[in-house]
Design a protein around this motif. Structure first.
Motif, PDB file in Angstrom:
ATOM      1  N   LEU A  84       0.830  -1.209   0.000  1.00  0.00           N
ATOM      2  CA  LEU A  84       0.000   0.000   0.000  1.00  0.00           C
ATOM      3  C   LEU A  84       0.864   1.260   0.000  1.00  0.00           C
ATOM      4  N   MET A  85       2.005   1.199   0.690  1.00  0.00           N
ATOM      5  CA  MET A  85       2.916   2.363   0.675  1.00  0.00           C
ATOM      6  C   MET A  85       3.340   2.700  -0.744  1.00  0.00           C
ATOM      7  N   ARG A  86       3.565   1.668  -1.553  1.00  0.00           N
ATOM      8  CA  ARG A  86       3.997   1.910  -2.931  1.00  0.00           C
ATOM      9  C   ARG A  86       2.836   2.405  -3.798  1.00  0.00           C
ATOM     10  N   MET A  87       1.627   1.944  -3.474  1.00  0.00           N
ATOM     11  CA  MET A  87       0.465   2.384  -4.260  1.00  0.00           C
ATOM     12  C   MET A  87       0.060   3.819  -3.923  1.00  0.00           C
ATOM     13  N   ALA A  88       0.362   4.237  -2.700  1.00  0.00           N
ATOM     14  CA  ALA A  88      -0.082   5.575  -2.272  1.00  0.00           C
ATOM     15  C   ALA A  88       0.973   6.200  -1.361  1.00  0.00           C
ATOM     16  N   ILE A 132      -6.085  -4.807 -12.251  1.00  0.00           N
ATOM     17  CA  ILE A 132      -5.564  -3.495 -11.856  1.00  0.00           C
ATOM     18  C   ILE A 132      -4.342  -3.657 -10.961  1.00  0.00           C
ATOM     19  N   GLY A 133      -4.253  -4.773 -10.276  1.00  0.00           N
ATOM     20  CA  GLY A 133      -3.067  -5.094  -9.473  1.00  0.00           C
ATOM     21  C   GLY A 133      -2.722  -4.005  -8.476  1.00  0.00           C
ATOM     22  N   THR A 134      -1.445  -3.676  -8.420  1.00  0.00           N
ATOM     23  CA  THR A 134      -0.997  -2.681  -7.432  1.00  0.00           C
ATOM     24  C   THR A 134      -0.695  -1.347  -8.108  1.00  0.00           C
ATOM     25  N   LYS A 135      -1.418  -1.065  -9.165  1.00  0.00           N
ATOM     26  CA  LYS A 135      -1.263   0.224  -9.851  1.00  0.00           C
ATOM     27  C   LYS A 135      -1.452   1.361  -8.833  1.00  0.00           C
ATOM     28  N   PRO A 136      -0.600   2.396  -8.889  1.00  0.00           N
ATOM     29  CA  PRO A 136      -0.751   3.471  -7.901  1.00  0.00           C
ATOM     30  C   PRO A 136      -2.142   4.099  -7.922  1.00  0.00           C
ATOM     31  N   LEU A 137      -2.587   4.504  -6.773  1.00  0.00           N
ATOM     32  CA  LEU A 137      -3.840   5.255  -6.683  1.00  0.00           C
ATOM     33  C   LEU A 137      -3.600   6.659  -7.241  1.00  0.00           C
ATOM     34  N   PRO A 138      -4.658   7.390  -7.589  1.00  0.00           N
ATOM     35  CA  PRO A 138      -4.465   8.724  -8.163  1.00  0.00           C
ATOM     36  C   PRO A 138      -3.513   9.581  -7.312  1.00  0.00           C
ATOM     37  N   GLY A 139      -2.497  10.123  -7.964  1.00  0.00           N
ATOM     38  CA  GLY A 139      -1.508  10.971  -7.276  1.00  0.00           C
ATOM     39  C   GLY A 139      -0.347  10.191  -6.699  1.00  0.00           C
ATOM     40  N   GLY A 140      -0.432   8.853  -6.746  1.00  0.00           N
ATOM     41  CA  GLY A 140       0.626   8.034  -6.133  1.00  0.00           C
ATOM     42  C   GLY A 140       1.726   7.645  -7.099  1.00  0.00           C
ATOM     43  N   ASP A 141       1.642   8.138  -8.326  1.00  0.00           N
ATOM     44  CA  ASP A 141       2.592   7.702  -9.351  1.00  0.00           C
ATOM     45  C   ASP A 141       3.874   8.530  -9.307  1.00  0.00           C
ATOM     46  N   PRO A 153       8.152   8.780  -8.808  1.00  0.00           N
ATOM     47  CA  PRO A 153       9.284   7.888  -9.054  1.00  0.00           C
ATOM     48  C   PRO A 153       9.716   7.155  -7.786  1.00  0.00           C
ATOM     49  N   ALA A 154       9.895   5.858  -7.911  1.00  0.00           N
ATOM     50  CA  ALA A 154      10.351   4.981  -6.829  1.00  0.00           C
ATOM     51  C   ALA A 154       9.481   5.116  -5.574  1.00  0.00           C
ATOM     52  N   ALA A 155       8.275   5.602  -5.753  1.00  0.00           N
ATOM     53  CA  ALA A 155       7.344   5.804  -4.625  1.00  0.00           C
ATOM     54  C   ALA A 155       8.026   6.576  -3.494  1.00  0.00           C
ATOM     55  N   ASP A 156       8.893   7.517  -3.887  1.00  0.00           N
ATOM     56  CA  ASP A 156       9.705   8.235  -2.902  1.00  0.00           C
ATOM     57  C   ASP A 156       9.070   9.604  -2.613  1.00  0.00           C
ATOM     58  N   PHE A 157       8.292   9.676  -1.540  1.00  0.00           N
ATOM     59  CA  PHE A 157       7.582  10.921  -1.237  1.00  0.00           C
ATOM     60  C   PHE A 157       8.552  12.046  -0.887  1.00  0.00           C
ATOM     61  N   ALA A 158       9.618  11.722  -0.145  1.00  0.00           N
ATOM     62  CA  ALA A 158      10.559  12.773   0.280  1.00  0.00           C
ATOM     63  C   ALA A 158      11.181  13.446  -0.946  1.00  0.00           C
ATOM     64  N   ALA A 159      11.597  12.641  -1.930  1.00  0.00           N
ATOM     65  CA  ALA A 159      12.214  13.209  -3.135  1.00  0.00           C
ATOM     66  C   ALA A 159      11.177  14.006  -3.923  1.00  0.00           C
TER      67      ALA A 159
END
Ligand code: FAD
Length: 514
Positions: free
Chosen positions: A93-97, A400-409, A411-417
């Motif tokens: 879930l962290m990676r999806m959102a 749909i698998g683990t496709k990111p939720l809207p806004g979660g796309d 890079p590398a699911a890296d929120f800090a970057a």
């Protein structure tokens, strides 16, 4: 892509507005489970409609402790299957959102007269290794006398443990699942109460406030209303299913001003064997809860009792240098857990896992969902979809698998970057408000504030960082309608709003509706 059943297409029926409505799967309830299932099913090609009687995510999915967690305490009840399933979901879930879900370290102080140290150590070892873990750090011992997390704690607390789980925006997780479903063609209908369901030769005839729909299959995702939703079926009593399957257990939280100035949370063991969390919340507050009280009233508007406030204050104060009293409480909220009634004597011992009750006949396919957690909603949706596929093969092979939720796309699911780049692109923006919006909208923030190359006109300033561009986005993309849809569910700015802000926003919304 067409979203029609390959076999047994339901007859189309005119609804009250004169429009013809029919679908493969009709979902009742727009909480996390209903919205998560809608996303999964529409991803497999089914034609899906979802009706929610109030705002999306206004039921239990609004009032959780906001953790994506394995549930350390469930180990004591030998719920290893549930804990493993939940632990597996954390990093998925962290990676999806990555905008909505953030790692959180928990401090577990040790008290000699509570659970022994060896038991805590063994539990945390299991917790570390029951599920896969690549991002979240493992647990460790902590000396509270030389760690900043010990500063707010009472003098007698000397040592403890530290472990990982995650914090989530529960409302937005729900709404973004609904958006993901809608983007693939699901019809999402908030403010549309389901009134009755009648079995017909080829499925169900459902009456809603907005008209009639025919569906091959109905999913009851009514959360704490699940028993009542099941009883909407005409002739229910004759069908012999009018037993009570849900046990309503109220959980309440208090919100105080920030009690500490670091970003870790605490988990305290209470004198009655329960646990309480104290979690840094929104940068300015501490969220403390929860309770476990059998709830005998309707689940519509649960309220914290004075006894619960006193209990939370008393138990948390036992751990803190400075007592918390009811006078410190700025806000409260309560939710009702829709637990599957497994006959447990004590509310805190009732299972937190879910049960799928599927009546899979040929013309009366109806699936009841009892129980479940935010954390396991995706697993639940996968299981629901597999059960349905067994009787009605999915129209498409897509997933749909683990496709990111809207806004979660990002890079590398890296929120800090992502946030650092955003700050760089918007150097004049207020950092706190920019962070709030980045955490809510992720990469979609540019739809509200524009880009470095083309900043957007933000329009009216409603206060507390809320601008017209954000409100318009929520009206056009997220089914927002009323003041609390915006201030309490899609943002948490209600905790900062005064009457003037509410009135100004209310007037704007009324003008938009006119
Ligand atoms: P709901 O969110 O209640 O959704 C059901 C929806 O059905 C409602 O919105 C309702 O309006 C709608 N509905 C009912 N009847 C009708 C009708 N006739 N027509 C149309 N719509 C209808 N889980 C975690 O993973 N982590 C946590 O930290 C956590 N903390 C919790 C703390 C508390 C105090 C509580 C109460 C729960 C917590 N949970 C947590 C559990 C989690 O919040 C719930 O299991 C989950 O939100 C339930 O979602 P749901 O979709 O089943 O129910």
């Amino acid at each position: 892509m067409t979203r029609k059943m390959t076999n047994d297409q339901p007859h189309k029926t005119p609804n009250k507005s004169g429009k013809t409505e029919a679908c493969d799967v009709f979902i009742i309830g727009g909480g996390i489970n209903g919205c998560g299932i809608a996303r999964e099913l529409v991803g497999r090609g089914y034609d899906v409609q979802l009706a929610e009687m109030r705002d999306l995510s206004s039921g239990t999915s609004s009032w959780s402790t906001k953790l994506i967690h394995g549930g350390l305490r469930y180990l004591e009840y030998y719920e290893f299957g549930l804990v493993r399933k939940a632990l597996q979901e954390r990093e998925v879930l962290m990676r999806m959102a990555p905008h909505l879900i953030h790692p959180l370290r928990f401090i577990l102080p040790h008290l000699p007269d509570m659970r022994p140290k060896w038991l805590l150590r063994a539990g945390l070892f299991l917790y570390d290794y029951l599920g896969p873990r690549k991002i979240l750090p493992a647990s460790k011992s902590v000396n509270l006398k030389n760690d900043m997390t010990g500063e707010v704690l009472a003098d007698h607390l000397i040592s403890g443990f530290e472990y990982s789980d995650c914090m989530v925006d529960d409302n937005r997780l729900t709404i973004l699942n609904a958006r993901a479903a809608a983007s693939l063609g699901a019809k999402i209908m908030p403010h549309n109460k389901v009134l009755s369901a009648k079995q017909e030769a080829d499925g169900w005839h459902i009456e809603t406030e907005q008209g009639a729909v025919r569906a091959k299959l109905v999913i009851n995702a009514g959360g704490p209303w699940a028993d009542a939703v099941r009883d909407l079926r005409e002739g229910q009593n004759q069908m012999g299913h009018n037993q009570k399957s849900i046990r309503l257990v109220r959980g309440s939280h208090i919100i105080t001003k920030s009690l500490f100035d670091h970003d870790k949370a605490y988990i305290f063991q209470n004198s009655d064997g329960r646990i309480l969390f104290a979690i840094p919340y929104l940068g300015d507050f501490t969220l403390i809860g929860t309770t476990d009280i059998d709830h005998d009233d309707a689940p519509d508007n649960p309220q914290i009792s004075e006894a619960e406030v006193a209990y939370i204050c008393r138990e948390v104060s036992a751990y803190l240098r400075k007592d918390i009293t009811p006078k410190d409480v700025l806000h409260t909220y309560s939710g009702v857990r829709p637990l599957y009634d497994d006959g447990a004597e004590d509310a805190k011992a009732a299972t937190r896992d879910y049960v799928l009750d599927f009546e899979a006949g040929t013309n009366n396919r109806w699936l009841n969902i009892f129980g479940g957690k935010l954390t396991t909603y995706r697993q639940l949706a996968l299981q629901v979809a597999d059960k349905i596929a067994a009787v009605t093969p999915p129209p498409s092979n897509s997933r749909i698998g683990t496709k990111p939720l809207p806004g979660g796309d990002m890079p590398a699911a890296d929120f800090a970057a992502f946030f650092a780049a955003l700050q760089h692109a918007h150097p004049k923006a207020d950092t706190k408000n920019l962070r709030r919006m980045a955490m809510a909208y992720g990469t979609e923030i540019t739809k509200i504030i524009g880009t470095k190359e083309g900043a957007q006109d933000l329009g009216i300033d409603f206060g507390a960082g809320l601008c017209q561009a954000e409100v318009d986005f929520l009206l056009s993309h997220e089914w927002a309608r009323d003041v609390d849809d915006i201030l309490m569910r899609r943002t948490k700015l209600g905790y900062y709003a005064d009457d003037e802000m509410r009135d100004k926003l209310g007037a704007y919304l009324a003008q938009k509706r006119a």
